[in-house]
Design a protein around this motif. Structure first.
Motif, PDB file in Angstrom:
ATOM      1  N   ARG A  74     -32.361 -24.697  50.984  1.00  0.00           N
ATOM      2  CA  ARG A  74     -31.291 -24.062  50.216  1.00  0.00           C
ATOM      3  C   ARG A  74     -30.858 -22.854  51.023  1.00  0.00           C
ATOM      4  O   ARG A  74     -31.657 -21.974  51.315  1.00  0.00           O
ATOM      5  CB  ARG A  74     -31.809 -23.654  48.832  1.00  0.00           C
ATOM      6  N   ARG A  75     -29.601 -22.820  51.408  1.00  0.00           N
ATOM      7  CA  ARG A  75     -29.051 -21.732  52.217  1.00  0.00           C
ATOM      8  C   ARG A  75     -27.999 -21.014  51.397  1.00  0.00           C
ATOM      9  O   ARG A  75     -27.077 -21.641  50.868  1.00  0.00           O
ATOM     10  CB  ARG A  75     -28.429 -22.306  53.490  1.00  0.00           C
ATOM     11  N   ILE A  76     -28.140 -19.666  51.297  1.00  0.00           N
ATOM     12  CA  ILE A  76     -27.198 -18.872  50.528  1.00  0.00           C
ATOM     13  C   ILE A  76     -26.618 -17.791  51.437  1.00  0.00           C
ATOM     14  O   ILE A  76     -27.313 -16.843  51.810  1.00  0.00           O
ATOM     15  CB  ILE A  76     -27.876 -18.227  49.301  1.00  0.00           C
ATOM     16  N   PRO A  77     -25.357 -17.925  51.840  1.00  0.00           N
ATOM     17  CA  PRO A  77     -24.722 -16.899  52.678  1.00  0.00           C
ATOM     18  C   PRO A  77     -24.634 -15.570  51.924  1.00  0.00           C
ATOM     19  O   PRO A  77     -24.480 -15.543  50.699  1.00  0.00           O
ATOM     20  CB  PRO A  77     -23.324 -17.460  52.940  1.00  0.00           C
ATOM     21  N   HIS A  78     -24.732 -14.470  52.651  1.00  0.00           N
ATOM     22  CA  HIS A  78     -24.663 -13.146  52.030  1.00  0.00           C
ATOM     23  C   HIS A  78     -23.367 -12.928  51.265  1.00  0.00           C
ATOM     24  O   HIS A  78     -23.366 -12.198  50.271  1.00  0.00           O
ATOM     25  CB  HIS A  78     -24.842 -12.041  53.085  1.00  0.00           C
ATOM     26  N   VAL A  79     -22.282 -13.551  51.688  1.00  0.00           N
ATOM     27  CA  VAL A  79     -21.007 -13.369  50.982  1.00  0.00           C
ATOM     28  C   VAL A  79     -21.048 -13.968  49.574  1.00  0.00           C
ATOM     29  O   VAL A  79     -20.197 -13.656  48.753  1.00  0.00           O
ATOM     30  CB  VAL A  79     -19.814 -13.944  51.777  1.00  0.00           C
ATOM     31  N   ARG A  80     -22.037 -14.826  49.281  1.00  0.00           N
ATOM     32  CA  ARG A  80     -22.184 -15.412  47.946  1.00  0.00           C
ATOM     33  C   ARG A  80     -23.189 -14.651  47.088  1.00  0.00           C
ATOM     34  O   ARG A  80     -23.489 -15.058  45.975  1.00  0.00           O
ATOM     35  CB  ARG A  80     -22.605 -16.880  48.056  1.00  0.00           C
ATOM     36  N   ILE A  81     -23.726 -13.537  47.622  1.00  0.00           N
ATOM     37  CA  ILE A  81     -24.734 -12.761  46.898  1.00  0.00           C
ATOM     38  C   ILE A  81     -24.116 -11.440  46.426  1.00  0.00           C
ATOM     39  O   ILE A  81     -23.527 -10.707  47.219  1.00  0.00           O
ATOM     40  CB  ILE A  81     -25.954 -12.483  47.798  1.00  0.00           C
ATOM     41  N   ARG A  82     -24.259 -11.157  45.132  1.00  0.00           N
ATOM     42  CA  ARG A  82     -23.783  -9.883  44.578  1.00  0.00           C
ATOM     43  C   ARG A  82     -24.815  -8.797  44.847  1.00  0.00           C
ATOM     44  O   ARG A  82     -24.477  -7.707  45.281  1.00  0.00           O
ATOM     45  CB  ARG A  82     -23.532 -10.022  43.084  1.00  0.00           C
ATOM     46  N   GLN A  83     -26.086  -9.086  44.569  1.00  0.00           N
ATOM     47  CA  GLN A  83     -27.147  -8.126  44.850  1.00  0.00           C
ATOM     48  C   GLN A  83     -28.499  -8.827  44.813  1.00  0.00           C
ATOM     49  O   GLN A  83     -28.626  -9.901  44.245  1.00  0.00           O
ATOM     50  CB  GLN A  83     -27.143  -6.965  43.863  1.00  0.00           C
ATOM     51  N   ALA A  84     -29.477  -8.173  45.417  1.00  0.00           N
ATOM     52  CA  ALA A  84     -30.843  -8.699  45.454  1.00  0.00           C
ATOM     53  C   ALA A  84     -31.782  -7.671  44.843  1.00  0.00           C
ATOM     54  O   ALA A  84     -31.540  -6.464  44.937  1.00  0.00           O
ATOM     55  CB  ALA A  84     -31.252  -8.987  46.895  1.00  0.00           C
ATOM     56  N   SER A  85     -32.837  -8.164  44.227  1.00  0.00           N
ATOM     57  CA  SER A  85     -33.867  -7.278  43.684  1.00  0.00           C
ATOM     58  C   SER A  85     -35.212  -7.982  43.778  1.00  0.00           C
ATOM     59  O   SER A  85     -35.275  -9.183  44.032  1.00  0.00           O
ATOM     60  CB  SER A  85     -33.556  -6.905  42.232  1.00  0.00           C
ATOM     61  N   ALA A  86     -36.249  -7.212  43.596  1.00  0.00           N
ATOM     62  CA  ALA A  86     -37.598  -7.763  43.591  1.00  0.00           C
ATOM     63  C   ALA A  86     -38.259  -7.379  42.284  1.00  0.00           C
ATOM     64  O   ALA A  86     -38.088  -6.258  41.805  1.00  0.00           O
ATOM     65  CB  ALA A  86     -38.395  -7.218  44.767  1.00  0.00           C
ATOM     66  N   ARG A  87     -38.968  -8.330  41.693  1.00  0.00           N
ATOM     67  CA  ARG A  87     -39.726  -8.016  40.486  1.00  0.00           C
ATOM     68  C   ARG A  87     -40.840  -9.030  40.297  1.00  0.00           C
ATOM     69  O   ARG A  87     -40.784 -10.143  40.836  1.00  0.00           O
ATOM     70  CB  ARG A  87     -38.829  -7.934  39.266  1.00  0.00           C
ATOM     71  N   LEU A  88     -41.824  -8.612  39.540  1.00  0.00           N
ATOM     72  CA  LEU A  88     -42.934  -9.499  39.238  1.00  0.00           C
ATOM     73  C   LEU A  88     -42.440 -10.591  38.307  1.00  0.00           C
ATOM     74  O   LEU A  88     -41.731 -10.320  37.340  1.00  0.00           O
ATOM     75  CB  LEU A  88     -44.085  -8.721  38.600  1.00  0.00           C
ATOM     76  N   SER A  89     -42.807 -11.818  38.607  1.00  0.00           N
ATOM     77  CA  SER A  89     -42.346 -12.961  37.820  1.00  0.00           C
ATOM     78  C   SER A  89     -43.489 -13.947  37.645  1.00  0.00           C
ATOM     79  O   SER A  89     -44.388 -14.022  38.481  1.00  0.00           O
ATOM     80  CB  SER A  89     -41.179 -13.651  38.530  1.00  0.00           C
ATOM     81  N   ARG A  90     -43.409 -14.688  36.556  1.00  0.00           N
ATOM     82  CA  ARG A  90     -44.414 -15.728  36.282  1.00  0.00           C
ATOM     83  C   ARG A  90     -43.715 -17.078  36.238  1.00  0.00           C
ATOM     84  O   ARG A  90     -42.563 -17.177  35.797  1.00  0.00           O
ATOM     85  CB  ARG A  90     -45.091 -15.455  34.947  1.00  0.00           C
ATOM     86  N   PRO A  91     -44.410 -18.136  36.660  1.00  0.00           N
ATOM     87  CA  PRO A  91     -43.792 -19.463  36.640  1.00  0.00           C
ATOM     88  C   PRO A  91     -43.193 -19.854  35.286  1.00  0.00           C
ATOM     89  O   PRO A  91     -42.114 -20.439  35.239  1.00  0.00           O
ATOM     90  CB  PRO A  91     -44.938 -20.395  37.031  1.00  0.00           C
ATOM     91  N   MET A  92     -43.856 -19.511  34.196  1.00  0.00           N
ATOM     92  CA  MET A  92     -43.341 -19.939  32.891  1.00  0.00           C
ATOM     93  C   MET A  92     -42.004 -19.278  32.549  1.00  0.00           C
ATOM     94  O   MET A  92     -41.193 -19.879  31.847  1.00  0.00           O
ATOM     95  CB  MET A  92     -44.376 -19.672  31.792  1.00  0.00           C
ATOM     96  N   GLU A  93     -41.738 -18.078  33.044  1.00  0.00           N
ATOM     97  CA  GLU A  93     -40.437 -17.473  32.781  1.00  0.00           C
ATOM     98  C   GLU A  93     -39.365 -18.018  33.721  1.00  0.00           C
ATOM     99  O   GLU A  93     -38.175 -17.817  33.499  1.00  0.00           O
ATOM    100  CB  GLU A  93     -40.501 -15.947  32.840  1.00  0.00           C
ATOM    101  N   LEU A  94     -39.796 -18.735  34.754  1.00  0.00           N
ATOM    102  CA  LEU A  94     -38.853 -19.334  35.707  1.00  0.00           C
ATOM    103  C   LEU A  94     -38.690 -20.834  35.482  1.00  0.00           C
ATOM    104  O   LEU A  94     -38.034 -21.512  36.251  1.00  0.00           O
ATOM    105  CB  LEU A  94     -39.337 -19.075  37.142  1.00  0.00           C
ATOM    106  N   GLY A  95     -39.313 -21.352  34.438  1.00  0.00           N
ATOM    107  CA  GLY A  95     -39.173 -22.772  34.120  1.00  0.00           C
ATOM    108  C   GLY A  95     -40.350 -23.622  34.555  1.00  0.00           C
ATOM    109  O   GLY A  95     -40.326 -24.836  34.397  1.00  0.00           O
ATOM    110  N   GLY A  96     -41.384 -23.020  35.118  1.00  0.00           N
ATOM    111  CA  GLY A  96     -42.567 -23.772  35.546  1.00  0.00           C
ATOM    112  C   GLY A  96     -42.794 -23.628  37.036  1.00  0.00           C
ATOM    113  O   GLY A  96     -42.251 -22.740  37.683  1.00  0.00           O
ATOM    114  N   TRP A  97     -43.608 -24.523  37.582  1.00  0.00           N
ATOM    115  CA  TRP A  97     -43.951 -24.493  39.002  1.00  0.00           C
ATOM    116  C   TRP A  97     -43.075 -25.459  39.784  1.00  0.00           C
ATOM    117  O   TRP A  97     -42.676 -26.507  39.291  1.00  0.00           O
ATOM    118  CB  TRP A  97     -45.414 -24.890  39.193  1.00  0.00           C
ATOM    119  N   GLY A  98     -42.770 -25.102  41.015  1.00  0.00           N
ATOM    120  CA  GLY A  98     -41.966 -25.961  41.885  1.00  0.00           C
ATOM    121  C   GLY A  98     -40.515 -25.521  41.915  1.00  0.00           C
ATOM    122  O   GLY A  98     -40.188 -24.358  41.668  1.00  0.00           O
ATOM    123  N   TYR A  99     -39.632 -26.472  42.226  1.00  0.00           N
ATOM    124  CA  TYR A  99     -38.193 -26.202  42.278  1.00  0.00           C
ATOM    125  C   TYR A  99     -37.651 -26.436  40.879  1.00  0.00           C
ATOM    126  O   TYR A  99     -37.742 -27.553  40.361  1.00  0.00           O
ATOM    127  CB  TYR A  99     -37.516 -27.130  43.296  1.00  0.00           C
TER     128      TYR A  99
END
Length: 153
Positions: A74-99
């Motif tokens: 998955r390639r995301i050019p910078h022109v398609r990004i509004r902003q980036a951040s870092a935070r602690l995350s858990r798989p269950m809040e992201l929908g589970g494990w994997g893609y």
């Protein structure tokens, strides 16, 4: 050209994929149902392919690719990004494990912990759990700011 790169591995996913693949082949040969078990190998392959990824930030984009099969990316050019951040995350809040796909968000979630969150210009999010996500976010935000300045000139 600034480059930041880290690899994240969910060892249990890779191991489960490899062990189940061997089991499916043996079961298929033992039962004579090889075609059925070959289909089941797809699940094993998915675990192996998505169980280890490399995250790279360059001057042009953020790329996440499978270590076992680098063409899966998955390639995301910078022109398609509004902003980036870092935070602690858990798989269950992201929908589970994997893609994972969820409304408004796609994630590569291989463990709990540090994650790079990219808010895209479309309003959607792309998230990947990876060590040193704060460093990656700073680098991405610098590239996004430079891209925005270049667009206005």
């Amino acid at each position: 050209m600034a480059v930041w790169s880290r690899t994240v591995v969910a060892g249990w996913m890779v191991a489960l994929g490899a062990v189940s693949a061997v089991g499916f082949v043996v079961a298929g040969l033992a039962t004579g149902q090889l075609v059925l078990f070959l289909w089941l190998l797809l699940a094993s392959a998915a675990l192996v392919i998505t169980g280890a990824v490399r995250v790279t930030v360059t001057d042009e984009d953020v790329t996440v690719h499978a270590v076992a099969l680098p063409l899966v990316r998955r390639r995301i050019p910078h022109v398609r990004i509004r902003q980036a951040s870092a935070r602690l995350s858990r798989p269950m809040e992201l929908g589970g494990w994997g893609y994972r796909w969820m409304p408004g968000q796609t994630a590569v979630s291989l463990r709990a912990g540090d994650a790079l969150w990219l808010e895209l210009t479309s309003g959607k999010f792309f998230v990947v759990t990876v060590d040193d996500a704060g460093e990656a976010a700073e680098l991405v935000n610098g590239h996004v700011a430079r891209s925005a300045k270049g667009d206005r000139s």
